[in-house]
Design a protein around this motif. Sequence first.
Motif, PDB file in Angstrom:
ATOM      1  N   PRO B 106       0.806  -1.230   0.000  1.00  0.00           N
ATOM      2  CA  PRO B 106       0.000   0.000   0.000  1.00  0.00           C
ATOM      3  C   PRO B 106       0.837   1.278   0.000  1.00  0.00           C
ATOM      4  N   LEU B 107       2.132   1.183   0.349  1.00  0.00           N
ATOM      5  CA  LEU B 107       2.976   2.382   0.310  1.00  0.00           C
ATOM      6  C   LEU B 107       3.050   2.953  -1.106  1.00  0.00           C
ATOM      7  N   ALA B 108       2.771   2.112  -2.102  1.00  0.00           N
ATOM      8  CA  ALA B 108       2.765   2.599  -3.485  1.00  0.00           C
ATOM      9  C   ALA B 108       1.701   3.669  -3.687  1.00  0.00           C
ATOM     10  N   ALA B 109       0.719   3.691  -2.792  1.00  0.00           N
ATOM     11  CA  ALA B 109      -0.360   4.661  -2.936  1.00  0.00           C
ATOM     12  C   ALA B 109      -0.003   6.030  -2.359  1.00  0.00           C
ATOM     13  N   ILE B 110       1.110   6.118  -1.619  1.00  0.00           N
ATOM     14  CA  ILE B 110       1.509   7.414  -1.062  1.00  0.00           C
ATOM     15  C   ILE B 110       1.985   8.297  -2.217  1.00  0.00           C
ATOM     16  N   PRO B 111       1.428   9.479  -2.378  1.00  0.00           N
ATOM     17  CA  PRO B 111       1.845  10.338  -3.493  1.00  0.00           C
ATOM     18  C   PRO B 111       3.341  10.633  -3.440  1.00  0.00           C
ATOM     19  N   PRO B 112       4.047  10.579  -4.560  1.00  0.00           N
ATOM     20  CA  PRO B 112       5.496  10.833  -4.572  1.00  0.00           C
ATOM     21  C   PRO B 112       5.876  12.182  -3.967  1.00  0.00           C
TER      22      PRO B 112
END
Lengths: 347, 536
Positions: B106-112
Amino acid sequence: MNRMAKSVGILKSLGVFIAVVLFLAGCSLSPKSDAEVVIYTSVDQPHSEPILSAFEESTGIQVKAVYDIEAAKTTGLVNRLIAEKERPQADVFWNSEIIQTIRLQENGVLQPYLSPEAEGIPAEFRAPDGYWTGNAARARVIITNTNLAQGSENIDSIQDFLDPQWPPESLGLPYPLFGTTATHAAALYDVWGPKQALAYFDEIAARGVRVVDGNSVVRDLVASGDLIFGLTDTDDACGAVARGKPISVILPDQDGIGTLVIPSTVALVAGGPNPEQGQILIDYLLSQETEHALIEAEYSHIPLHESLEFPNKCLSIADVRPMQVNFTNVYQYFDLVQSELREIFIR
Amino acid sequence: MSLFRSRKIHFEQQIIAWLLLAVYGLVVLGPILVLVISTLQEVFPKHIDWLSLAVPSGRSLGLLLNSLALALAVSFFSMLIGGMVAVKLWTWQSRIPGLLIWLVLPLAAIPPYIYAISWFALQDLTGGSLDITLFSLNRWSGSFLVMVAANSPITLGCTWLGLRMIDPGLIEIGRTYRSDLRVLLQIVTPLCAPALLTGGGIVFLLSLLDYSVPSLLGLHVYAMEIFAEFSASSNPQRAFLISLPLMILAVFVVIKLLEPLRTLTMRAVNSRPSYGIRMLFPGWFSGVLWIGVGLFILMTCSPLLVAIAKSGGFSSIALTTGSARQDFLYSVWMAGIAALLCIPLAMLAKRFLQSSGRSIKAGWLLIILPLAIPASLLGIGFILISNGFSQQPDAIKDHMPAIVQSIRYVPLAVLLVIAQTRRSDPLLQDAARVYQASWWRRQLQIAAPLNASGVLAGSGIVFALSMGELGATMMVLPPGRATLTMRIYNYLHYGASDTVAGLILILMLGIVLGGLSAGIILVIWSRLTAASEIIR
């Protein structure tokens, strides 16, 4: 088959659980009200939200706000308003600057409304035909890091960005294509003329002055010491001072062309769903009380209502010598600024 | 027996398959089609000169090459780091890696953008003493580092999936004759390559279309040009024309992804460990893997650590949570609806892929295409569609963000649904057709349980990504609503760093808890419903 029956049971339970969670989340959201007004605003949410909440409490009219974000670089609300022109959702547009409001006027998105609260506001900060009215102005200022800027008493002009005394990688300004910096660039085109203004920005780029993502980034980089000085707005500058950052704020070009003062602007959207409530909200936003509240919140440091006193919280701004510009004329240079400066700064 | 076995397809079944794809395409690609049509209407009678915007040259060509170089570098290093971590987890003989993946994915969902801000905050917290001179956070290197940090969870997830799909028998045979390191390099890596390339391809697309991090760090990329044009002209048609070279590049990558995608979806995911005895690598190689793990943890955990440090304690977080309650609930509501909406779309796509024959490649292209579209253009397309309706039901208007988010991320849901479908025994479906006459009961009692794990995984990913989505959401957000991500950006600009830190914590915890819950449910579901054992 017992396992299959169990799995179907679990599936049903899971479905019910998810439905209940979503239902509760949805029900917790605010219910509809009979009297409502829709506002699109690019004034910072921490500043605008309390004002709009106070309006709700005092009038009973529910405010539905859409806030802009700096990362959208003004493509957000302004372009949304233009795209929605045929079926507007908004009643009021409250902009943190003026050029984009004039652009909306030119695109036929706005309709005139002469608010009685606009009477105390100088003529140069309101459209004569009532399409927009300014209030709660901010100034374009230079901020310096007090720990780094030895000799900062000599920093007093935007020309200092070209001064060889200062290493260019330690100076910063926001992209002059977006927001108040774009307004500032267009104002320089108007005051200096396009040739001189273009030469200025050419040299800024050629020197290698850092061009960063926005006013808040300049503020943060100066506060952290990554930059010695930079160009930003008074609300960003004074907000950092209030948070104890090692920053001093300078009104540039007081002995020259003057400091650009940019008003926030309020306008009525043409064809909005709640025009009457929109007018009531505009009256509220343009009132002296609201302007005073924005000054108290340190969003604005330059009241436009003649009866209000200048604050003396962050910098002594009462004697500010503003840049003499007509914003309608400034707007005429906007397209030229965009096309020329894009060639220089996005490469 | 493979689900996608080749067989003769009746004419009626082909028509149905294409109708299903048409419905999917209309819904998912509708906004872009509207934008294309409006652009053609605008350009051809009046503004043919605008066509030159679609041909990059000079300065804009330089920007495009810059974008390409950055995206390639980010994609490559994300694959490297994600791959190293995936191998380390895969060789850890325990059920813990299976759960850890759901914590990390789910960390992939944190906006860059948030990763970038956390690095600045980290420097600020250390009083500027954290002077990483070799990789100073400026321009290219800074953008590269931040985007690798933000995207490595994606490559980790894809590589993990690929490793789980490898036939354990092949590994055991290889280990009989060669060292574990050579088995990893010569057997495992080629077999895992489709998954790795899929992850890398997705990261490439996301990096190519992102401008938020490069512009924050002063790096000029082509995506910035699109927004500069949009800001200057307020003309979506001109912005669309400028975005065409980027979209063509993105479509080219999508086409290249089709083969690894198809390979990936033709294999089953193993529910048991892929090998018997723990793999043993030389010390230097284990060291390299640990370096990869260390880098991954450092990069991906930095936002969380900084958020905890700057949040100001529990009372401050509680205050922040209270003030952002409405935004948080709205974000959960929209993400939940998006996750639900993607299910029928994903099932439509799955049905098409199961039914179609030679046309499957074209179908895959259409299914994956939304990944190649810049987010805000999608939003503008929706506004153009809305303008065509004099009245819209409030229910539609209020849920536009969910619709947009569902459309943006449904390709990822399709991938997961297909991948999980490979685990279920097709004999069960065939037996159900023989013994259960009612279509509804067959769907409810047989098909739904068999598809549930894939649907849950797909919905979970859509939920997590929708929580952090910004570009398309802010164009269609109904008045009076705001998402948690928008509040974070607004307070970021204002400079309330402790409030921002608290909001980031809430966002991250919400996303991670959602992902972890989906993972736990999947594990429990797999245990309870080991459906393939029923037939035996």
